[in-house]
Design an enzyme around this catalytic site. Structure first.
Site, PDB file in Angstrom:
ATOM      1  N   LYS A 124       1.195  26.854  58.626  1.00  0.00           N
ATOM      2  CA  LYS A 124       1.707  26.080  57.486  1.00  0.00           C
ATOM      3  C   LYS A 124       2.131  24.687  57.942  1.00  0.00           C
ATOM      4  O   LYS A 124       2.696  24.517  59.034  1.00  0.00           O
ATOM      5  CB  LYS A 124       2.877  26.829  56.852  1.00  0.00           C
ATOM      6  CG  LYS A 124       3.392  26.214  55.554  1.00  0.00           C
ATOM      7  CD  LYS A 124       4.511  27.080  54.978  1.00  0.00           C
ATOM      8  CE  LYS A 124       5.044  26.525  53.658  1.00  0.00           C
ATOM      9  NZ  LYS A 124       6.119  27.378  53.106  1.00  0.00           N
TER      10      LYS A 124
ATOM     11  N   SER B 275       5.513  28.633  48.448  1.00  0.00           N
ATOM     12  CA  SER B 275       4.944  27.364  48.866  1.00  0.00           C
ATOM     13  C   SER B 275       3.882  27.520  49.954  1.00  0.00           C
ATOM     14  O   SER B 275       3.191  26.560  50.286  1.00  0.00           O
ATOM     15  CB  SER B 275       6.079  26.467  49.389  1.00  0.00           C
ATOM     16  OG  SER B 275       6.704  27.039  50.534  1.00  0.00           O
TER      17      SER B 275
ATOM     18  N   SER C  67       8.269  32.403  49.517  1.00  0.00           N
ATOM     19  CA  SER C  67       7.069  31.679  49.930  1.00  0.00           C
ATOM     20  C   SER C  67       6.191  32.331  50.982  1.00  0.00           C
ATOM     21  O   SER C  67       5.125  31.803  51.302  1.00  0.00           O
ATOM     22  CB  SER C  67       7.453  30.271  50.384  1.00  0.00           C
ATOM     23  OG  SER C  67       8.028  29.561  49.320  1.00  0.00           O
TER      24      SER C  67
END
Length: 514
Positions: free
Chosen positions: A107, A183, A207
């Site tokens: 990420k 996210s 997330s």
């Protein structure tokens, strides 16, 4: 969205040239789509494929399929060099490290040396850290290759969708009209689409588990304090956890085994000392549900669920009972509704400004006001930045001080109430749907955002919560079931999640692009 995908295509041209002359023995792309760590290691031991060939294969899949879902932001230009080094090492030692030659998607809020770490923002667009975050060092020491960074909801603000100023909007690979949640939607979409083998996400409230559920994946939010959060762009550090997003429980477990442990740069990890077993892999047991007592948290599962999600959940309970579990239904926690209130604290300004000072170290980028001055392409992120700039303290409760989950009075009270209820009924794990409702469409994500159960317990109590595929809804959209346990009881959760996964086999790959 077409413009955003065009920009991404340009960004990938240079990296694409690196593997365009790859080996003719690169594995078939369909084989790569669902490979596990263990299967790849078998290929290495048998000499069927090299690390370079496997890495070339995933780079080729990225080139072919990322444009459809817009999951990735940056490709590691050194990936093949790392693959060659690992091949030389294996030829010399005949020893495979735990994640030897395994491509990982990271990420874009986790510091990775030599690669941008932007948190999806224009403010950090050119920030390239010189050092890896603690967990990235752990992965590399275990032999993993960071093959790419993934798109994310800008500053990790949104649990609903994955949209950034740096890369645009990510689509759900199962149905590209829908969101992969947020996210960490870029990591989830990429792993679901077979663009890498294992992935890392971060979870402030949803997330890891939300994107994993939306993309038919396994997501581990571990006990807060088990895994380091240093050198990771924070949202609310008191709630943030980093963890694996993978296609199987076994792969997620292998990642957790590598990244768990004490980091001097993240003091909260001192709580994990003496509580980490010798091996998490030893908990991968197909009979892991036998004799287990499971509490059904109806206060969440019955909160206006989609009818198909409800049906899948009821079927999951029946399946677990057939596997030897005792279902305690309903499982109730005294004062649950009052204890869940006023748990969030508005720490973004404090936490992100600390990150800017500690890691970015630019005179022109020190405060939220500097971030706002640079601007954003996302209306959603702009509104959240404005809100965060003017907010501090606990939402809805100005009396109780905001502290970490080991010292925060409201966190402790909530956790103790849950654990007392578990102890009184000898409950091993609590279950509920990860989301009660189907994924939203990209165009109407804010209107259709409903049923997110991830925000309620784990981010505030610090307890571990794992999501596993539970089946599919209409429109080929996945759903997940969540298992929540006691602090540092990851081993039990692994056994239960693995047994359920192996017996039900709900995971299936997304449809192939024609």
């Amino acid at each position: 969205m077409k413009t955003e995908r065009g920009i991404m295509a340009i960004l990938f041209v240079t990296a694409a040239l690196m593997w365009s002359c790859g080996s003719p023995e690169t594995p078939d792309e369909n084989l790569l789509a669902e490979l596990t760590i263990a299967e790849i290691h078998t290929y290495y031991r048998e000499g069927q494929y090299s690390v370079r060939q496997i890495t070339e294969g995933y780079l080729a899949r990225i080139e072919k399929y990322n444009g459809r879902i817009n999951a990735l932001t940056t490709i590691n230009r050194d990936a093949l060099r790392e693959a060659d080094r690992l091949d030389r090492e294996y030829r010399k030692t005949k020893v495979l490290r735990p994640l030897h030659g395994i491509p990982v998607i990271v990420k874009d809020n986790i510091n990775t040396s030599g690669m941008p770490t932007t948190a999806g923002s224009l403010a950090l667009k050119n920030y390239i850290p010189s050092e890896d975050a603690f967990i990235i060092r752990r992965l590399k020491e275990a032999g993993a290759i960071v093959i790419a960074k993934s798109n994310m909801a800008e500053w990790a603000f949104s649990p609903m969708h994955t949209e950034s100023s740096t890369a645009g909007t990510t689509c759900n690979p199962y149905n590209t009209d829908y969101v992969p949640a947020g996210s960490s939607g870029g990591t989830a979409a990429a792993i679901a689409a077979g663009l890498g083998v294992i992935g890392l996400g971060t979870d402030t409230g949803n997330s890891i588990r939300g994107p994993a559920s939306h993309c038919a994946l396994v997501g581990f939010r571990s006990t807060q304090g088990l895994v380091s959060r240093s050198a990771i762009v924070p949202l609310y550090l008191r709630n943030d956890v980093v963890g694996p997003i993978c296609r199987t429980v076994e792969d997620a477990t292998r990642v957790l085994e590598v990244i768990a442990g004490y980091d001097a740069d993240d003091p909260i990890t001192s709580h994990s000392e003496g509580l980490i077993p010798d091996s998490y892999i030893s908990f991968l047991k197909e009979d892991g549900l036998r004799g287990v007592r499971i509490g059904v948290l109806r206060i969440l599962s019955e909160n206006r669920p989609d009818s198909v999600v409800k049906e899948l959940f009821e079927n999951a309970l029946k399946d677990m009972e057939l596997m030897g579990a005792t279902i305690v239904d309903p499982f109730e926690v005294e004062d649950f509704q009052s204890l869940r209130q006023n748990q969030w604290c508005a720490d973004f300004r404090k936490d992100v400004e600390w990150f800017l000072s500690e890691y970015v170290k630019r005179d022109t980028m020190k405060t939220i006001d500097d971030i706002i001055r640079v601007g954003t392409r996302s209306e959603f992120a702009a509104s959240r930045l404005k809100q965060s700039a003017g907010s501090s303290g606990r939402y809805g409760d100005t009396e109780t001080e905001c502290l970490d989950i080991y010292h925060d009075a409201r966190s402790i009270a909530f956790r103790e109430a849950i654990e007392r209820a578990m102890d009184s009924l000898r409950i091993d794990v609590i279950v509920y749907p990860t989301w009660n409702n189907r994924p939203a469409t990209i165009e109407k994500f804010s209107e259709q955002y409903r049923g997110d159960n991830n925000q309620v317990i784990a981010p505030h109590t610090g307890q571990p919560a794992f999501t596993v595929p539970m089946g599919f809804l209409m429109g080929n959209l996945p759903a997940g079931i969540q298992f929540l346990g006691r602090m540092y009881d990851e081993g039990r959760l692994i056994s239960i999640a693995y047994a359920y996964e192996q017996a039900t086999g709900h995971r299936k790959p997304p449809p192939r692009e024609e």
